[in-house]
Scaffold this motif. Structure first.
Motif, PDB file in Angstrom:
ATOM      1  N   GLY A 167       0.811  -1.225   0.000  1.00 44.42           N
ATOM      2  CA  GLY A 167       0.000   0.000   0.000  1.00 44.42           C
ATOM      3  C   GLY A 167       0.840   1.268   0.000  1.00 44.42           C
ATOM      4  N   ARG A 168       1.928   1.259   0.737  1.00 42.14           N
ATOM      5  CA  ARG A 168       2.825   2.429   0.756  1.00 42.14           C
ATOM      6  C   ARG A 168       3.404   2.693  -0.629  1.00 42.14           C
ATOM      7  NH1 ARG A 168       6.002   3.981   5.271  1.00 42.14           N
ATOM      8  NH2 ARG A 168       7.807   3.642   3.952  1.00 42.14           N
ATOM      9  N   ILE A 169       3.762   1.628  -1.325  1.00 47.07           N
ATOM     10  CA  ILE A 169       4.356   1.760  -2.657  1.00 47.07           C
ATOM     11  C   ILE A 169       3.289   2.116  -3.684  1.00 47.07           C
ATOM     12  CG2 ILE A 169       5.557   0.497  -4.481  1.00 47.07           C
ATOM     13  CD1 ILE A 169       6.954  -1.071  -2.150  1.00 47.07           C
ATOM     14  N   LEU A 170       2.115   1.494  -3.587  1.00 50.60           N
ATOM     15  CA  LEU A 170       1.022   1.777  -4.514  1.00 50.60           C
ATOM     16  C   LEU A 170       0.615   3.248  -4.455  1.00 50.60           C
ATOM     17  CD1 LEU A 170      -1.101   0.823  -6.549  1.00 50.60           C
ATOM     18  CD2 LEU A 170      -2.567   0.248  -4.588  1.00 50.60           C
ATOM     19  N   ALA A 171       0.582   3.828  -3.275  1.00 50.28           N
ATOM     20  CA  ALA A 171       0.225   5.242  -3.139  1.00 50.28           C
ATOM     21  C   ALA A 171       1.184   6.132  -3.933  1.00 50.28           C
ATOM     22  CB  ALA A 171       0.227   5.648  -1.661  1.00 50.28           C
ATOM     23  N   LYS A 172       2.450   5.777  -3.963  1.00 52.31           N
ATOM     24  CA  LYS A 172       3.431   6.541  -4.741  1.00 52.31           C
ATOM     25  C   LYS A 172       3.165   6.404  -6.236  1.00 52.31           C
ATOM     26  CE  LYS A 172       6.998   6.056  -1.217  1.00 52.31           C
ATOM     27  NZ  LYS A 172       8.315   5.505  -0.901  1.00 52.31           N
ATOM     28  N   MET A 173       2.801   5.178  -6.662  1.00 53.98           N
ATOM     29  CA  MET A 173       2.477   4.969  -8.078  1.00 53.98           C
ATOM     30  C   MET A 173       1.256   5.781  -8.475  1.00 53.98           C
ATOM     31  SD  MET A 173       3.033   0.929  -8.746  1.00 53.98           S
ATOM     32  CE  MET A 173       4.559   0.123  -8.290  1.00 53.98           C
ATOM     33  N   GLU A 174       0.258   5.785  -7.629  1.00 56.29           N
ATOM     34  CA  GLU A 174      -0.964   6.540  -7.919  1.00 56.29           C
ATOM     35  C   GLU A 174      -0.688   8.030  -8.063  1.00 56.29           C
ATOM     36  OE1 GLU A 174      -4.342   3.712  -5.857  1.00 56.29           O
ATOM     37  OE2 GLU A 174      -3.344   5.194  -4.605  1.00 56.29           O
ATOM     38  N   CYS A 175       0.321   8.522  -7.387  1.00 50.44           N
ATOM     39  CA  CYS A 175       0.713   9.937  -7.491  1.00 50.44           C
ATOM     40  C   CYS A 175       1.595  10.203  -8.705  1.00 50.44           C
ATOM     41  CB  CYS A 175       1.450  10.371  -6.227  1.00 50.44           C
ATOM     42  SG  CYS A 175       0.394  10.478  -4.776  1.00 50.44           S
ATOM     43  N   GLY A 176       2.071   9.155  -9.358  1.00 49.61           N
ATOM     44  CA  GLY A 176       2.904   9.320 -10.541  1.00 49.61           C
ATOM     45  C   GLY A 176       4.332   9.727 -10.255  1.00 49.61           C
ATOM     46  N   ILE A 177       4.819   9.442  -9.065  1.00 48.54           N
ATOM     47  CA  ILE A 177       6.204   9.774  -8.708  1.00 48.54           C
ATOM     48  C   ILE A 177       7.139   9.058  -9.689  1.00 48.54           C
ATOM     49  CG2 ILE A 177       7.966   9.520  -6.913  1.00 48.54           C
ATOM     50  CD1 ILE A 177       5.633   9.794  -4.880  1.00 48.54           C
ATOM     51  N   PRO A 178       8.108   9.772 -10.292  1.00 40.66           N
ATOM     52  CA  PRO A 178       8.937   9.191 -11.355  1.00 40.66           C
ATOM     53  C   PRO A 178       9.771   7.971 -10.954  1.00 40.66           C
ATOM     54  CG  PRO A 178       9.169  11.578 -11.320  1.00 40.66           C
ATOM     55  CD  PRO A 178       8.393  11.197 -10.104  1.00 40.66           C
ATOM     56  N   VAL A 179      10.361   7.973  -9.766  1.00 41.32           N
ATOM     57  CA  VAL A 179      11.163   6.840  -9.298  1.00 41.32           C
ATOM     58  C   VAL A 179      10.676   6.475  -7.894  1.00 41.32           C
ATOM     59  CG1 VAL A 179      13.466   5.981  -8.737  1.00 41.32           C
ATOM     60  CG2 VAL A 179      13.162   7.567 -10.652  1.00 41.32           C
ATOM     61  N   ILE A 180      10.324   5.211  -7.735  1.00 41.43           N
ATOM     62  CA  ILE A 180       9.725   4.742  -6.494  1.00 41.43           C
ATOM     63  C   ILE A 180      10.614   3.697  -5.837  1.00 41.43           C
ATOM     64  CG2 ILE A 180       7.781   3.391  -5.586  1.00 41.43           C
ATOM     65  CD1 ILE A 180       6.081   4.668  -7.768  1.00 41.43           C
ATOM     66  N   SER A 181      10.666   3.763  -4.519  1.00 39.72           N
ATOM     67  CA  SER A 181      11.309   2.705  -3.731  1.00 39.72           C
ATOM     68  C   SER A 181      10.462   2.530  -2.471  1.00 39.72           C
ATOM     69  CB  SER A 181      12.754   3.073  -3.381  1.00 39.72           C
ATOM     70  OG  SER A 181      12.769   4.129  -2.448  1.00 39.72           O
ATOM     71  N   ASN A 182      10.918   1.701  -1.579  1.00 41.46           N
ATOM     72  CA  ASN A 182      10.223   1.487  -0.309  1.00 41.46           C
ATOM     73  C   ASN A 182      10.892   2.299   0.790  1.00 41.46           C
ATOM     74  OD1 ASN A 182       8.272   0.407   1.395  1.00 41.46           O
ATOM     75  ND2 ASN A 182       9.512  -1.382   1.907  1.00 41.46           N
ATOM     76  N   ALA A 183      11.107   3.563   0.523  1.00 40.25           N
ATOM     77  CA  ALA A 183      11.681   4.491   1.504  1.00 40.25           C
ATOM     78  C   ALA A 183      13.001   3.983   2.087  1.00 40.25           C
ATOM     79  CB  ALA A 183      10.672   4.782   2.619  1.00 40.25           C
TER      80      ALA A 183
END
Length: 82
Positions: free
Chosen positions: A21-37
Motif C-alpha cells: 500500500g505504501r508503494i502503490l500510493a506513490k504509483m498513484e501519485c505518478g512519482i517518477p522513481v519509487i522505492s520502499n523508503a
C-alpha cells in the motif's frame, strides 16, 4: 530503539499489504522513481509489485539483498504511455 507502531494483526499478509500500500500510493501519485523508503521489500510482494508496475506504467527492478526473503526494489515511470 523504541517500537513506535505495533501491528495488532499478526498475519504476514497484513504486513505485506501495508508494505504494498505504501508503494502503490506513490504509483498513484505518478512519482517518477519509487522505492520502499530505503527499505527492502518482501519476496512475497514481488508479483503484486510487478502487476502494479504494469498497471501504472512503471518498470520494476529487483535485486537480491543480504537478508533471505527480502529484495531491493525500485520502479521507474515508463516514458511510453500505456
Amino acid at each position: 530503539m523504541d517500537l513506535l507502531i505495533r501491528f495488532t494483526d499478526q498475519s504476514p499478509n497484513y504486513t505485506y499489504g501495508v508494505e504494498f500500500g505504501r508503494i502503490l500510493a506513490k504509483m498513484e501519485c505518478g512519482i517518477p522513481v519509487i522505492s520502499n523508503a530505503g527499505f527492502p521489500v518482501r519476496e512475497e510482494n514481488r508479483q503484486v509489485l510487478i502487476d502494479a508496475c504494469t498497471a501504472y506504467g512503471y518498470i520494476p527492478a529487483f535485486q537480491e539483498c543480504q537478508c533471505d526473503g527480502w529484495l531491493e526494489f525500485t520502479a521507474t515511470k515508463s516514458e511510453v504511455a500505456n
